[in-house]
Design an enzyme around this catalytic site. Sequence first.
Site, short mmCIF file in Angstrom:
data_model
loop_
_atom_site.label_atom_id
_atom_site.label_comp_id
_atom_site.label_asym_id
_atom_site.label_seq_id
_atom_site.Cartn_x
_atom_site.Cartn_y
_atom_site.Cartn_z
CG HIS A 146 10.03 1.75 6.66
ND1 HIS A 146 10.79 0.69 7.06
CD2 HIS A 146 8.82 1.24 6.30
CE1 HIS A 146 10.07 -0.43 6.98
NE2 HIS A 146 8.88 -0.11 6.53
N GLY A 183 0.80 -1.21 0.00
CA GLY A 183 0.00 0.00 0.00
C GLY A 183 0.83 1.25 0.00
CB ALA A 184 2.67 3.18 1.74
CG MET A 185 8.54 1.84 -1.63
SD MET A 185 9.15 0.44 -0.66
CE MET A 185 10.89 0.84 -0.56
CD GLU A 186 10.31 1.02 3.12
OE1 GLU A 186 11.05 0.04 3.29
OE2 GLU A 186 9.09 0.91 2.85
CG ASN A 187 10.30 5.07 -2.67
OD1 ASN A 187 10.80 4.02 -2.98
ND2 ASN A 187 9.02 5.36 -2.92
CD GLU A 200 5.46 2.94 4.25
OE1 GLU A 200 6.66 2.85 3.92
OE2 GLU A 200 4.74 1.94 4.38
#
Length: 897
Positions: free
Chosen positions: A351, A311-315, A348
Amino acid sequence: MHRTPTPRFRRSQLAAAVLALAAVTAFSAGHAAPAAKYASASHSPGTTTQLPRGVTPLHYILSITPDAAASTFKGAAAIKVAVDTPTASITFNALNLAFAAAAIEGAGGSKQVTRKIDIDADKQTATVHFAEPLAKGEYLLRIDYTGKIGTQATGLFSLDYDTPQGRQRALYTQFENSDARSMLPSWDEPDYKATFALDVVVPSSQMAVGNMPIASSEELGNGMKHVYFATTPRMSTYLLFFGLGDFERATKMADGTELGVITKKGALAQSRFALDESAALLREYNDYFGVRYPLPKLDNIAAPGRSQFFGAMENWGAVFTFEYGLLLDPAISTQSDKENIYTTLSHEMAHQWFGDLVTMRWWDDLWLNEGFASWMESRTTERLHPEWNTTLSKVGGRESAMSQDALRTTHPVVQRIATVEQASQAFDGITYQKGKAVISMLEAYVGADTWRTAVRSYMRKHAYGNTVSDDLWREVDAAAGKPVSAIAHDFTLQPGVPMITVGDAVCRKGNTRVTLTQTEFSKDQPDKKPLSWKVPVIASTVGNGKLARVLVKNGKATLNVPGCGALLVNAGQSGYYRTLYAPAGTHALAGSFARLAPIDQLGLLADSQSLGMAGLQDPAAFLELVKATPLSADPQVLGRVAGSLNGLYEQYAGDTARQQAFARFAMARLAPMMEQTGWEARAGEASSVATLRGRLIAILGDMGEPGVIAEARRRYAASEQDPSAMPAPLRRTILGVVAQHADAATWEQLHARAQQEKTPLVKNQLYDLLASTDDAALAQRALALALTDEPGVTNSPAMISRVSRRHPELAFDFALAHLEQVNARIDASSRSRYFPRLAAGSAQPEMIAKLEAYAQANLPASARGDADSSVAGIKYRIKVRTERLPAVDAWLAKQTG
């Protein structure tokens, strides 16, 4: 037709590349890490790698020119590498890239054009060969190439969405766990950290987003511009981000960092909650970790569409989140949505430290990222939003992990990862929820202040680097002054769920003395020889409030607890273990149930139900606790009761007479809760009451309660003239009841609404509703619709998954019959997860053979973890139906005389 400039290096870029051979500049004044953090760093000895050792990337200069309409891009990379061992070739990761040219330059100006480039599609690598061997030293590897823009959320991908002005396309990247290689030739493993200087040639009218702020932008004419981003800190490839689209951005400052939210145009107002909360979160995390967030900006980017796998990504500096996880739409959003958005945001952002600043060396230790972010999200939500009382949710998370961990197909928290597919499958309940539960238990064991001291030391020592679990345990041992790592190893290096059996309690002189025995809780291996754990146990007697602690070692311990009331083990529910009481102890706790703290009521309900379904105690013990739960209990406890009853109701699926008998009991128990909660929100009510209201309506609707179904249909019909009949907090719930019990005419009406809807969030929900019907014929129509272009490529797999919740056999058979079409809508590394999950809800013996045949024909042996888990789950569900439900039937018969 406008001609797009090629991505080959200009003179200014070549000069920058040559300078990179000497040094990598600090990425931003005032935010630069110590120079040593950006210098050469060799691959950690002993770390797993799928690449040859001896060459290490230090800095990437990456130029990308996307052609969104054609779904292709041109790329040019200049990679500063350190050659540790003389070699005539360099191997790196590459996936679906076509190479035009490559050359290498030495610090003294020497240059070689590559002799040839070999591509190994199976290993996802490319090897460049040189005529003359490279001596030890630093070089600049330059590569021109092209690649593809996908339609699923992996690699560089596009998402199409409707607007009142027409259809739009935006581009984003998703590289975790191993997909940076599909946009740039790279050492695409977490331990190969480097710095990145990204520049892009894009339409002038669109916004380009990266990990770092834009350093400069140059208009090229013909509606194009060249955007240069500032250099990133040293980081892993999977954290690199690029986004492009018709976006807008809002910002605010917090602790010297520019926080931003980025949405498609017209949706920015819906991101205000996320932007405001991110400021408080950043301040909290800066304080807790003792290391300030090091980048100059942190954006949260909301994207239409969705994925079945994340659902989400910690770039780092550019968190990607699907809109449902970041935006609050006043027309449809609920209190649960608000809390879920906060959970995603806090996860996130955590992270940015656990995962980005300090990264696991290899996917074996993925829990160092995900378990800690999950724990931090809960800790911070409890601290900053105590009014939501989310501390009670930790029991549900623990139960999710234990459900998987008690099957023979489980794995340790720290697990052996050998392939890309196995890394993808590692993002599961053990990694997230068991990891989180173990951290909570250890924090309770050493104390919150000691734990924070250890975390701060870990962050300082390993900033911009990579770690394994023992790096953390060393800091915890040092801070606590005792060998906590021995406990941690038991819970992270071996699988399974400990079980503490509580002997008969003896009260003497105002204290209760009891013997505790440690075995193992298993759902499908009753005769398994138990593993051994060192288990921190906290206990109390009901009504006393004083806690007693003991570490159960070598399978046994004796505990003296103040007071002589009913004995509660795992008081406060910080422990990761099941508790099995003697019959007298179970009876005493049932009699004192109303006096327990809500979190202990939740823990006792969860243990009782799980132990009963596993055959370790009478299933009726759980139902007696249900009867003992007062209407005055915390709304989350009432919600747990409702959810558990609904789970038992679904176990009877396919046996109408028995299911209806259970439904009569369940509805009689839930009806007073519904009457007390009501359909209308009351002024000043707790947020948990609003959540309970929606849950009760959905569950009673699922069980077929006539009054709830009739009221949902009435409100749905009335909403055409009176929008208040379906208020935003109940809109999705009411539509869900209507859709589940829809006839063909109602289904077509919902279909028409989905076709006309232009708001992506609402559109996604409507297509979900079409796939939520009980009617098998309508479910078949939803499956056929899912494979057309109408719902959109990210809704298609979601619809098939939604059908599988009520019709797992139908959905699995359909997907298998259309294997090629479904595979085209699922990213390759996730197919090994998608099909087994469609089958997971089945209780039919025939499904086991079908799933095993699918795995045998389509998955390598190393990628069958999810298939094996689904098979184990189906077998257990069959066992519950045949061996446990008869005891429930007998208890029900006694209740009705």
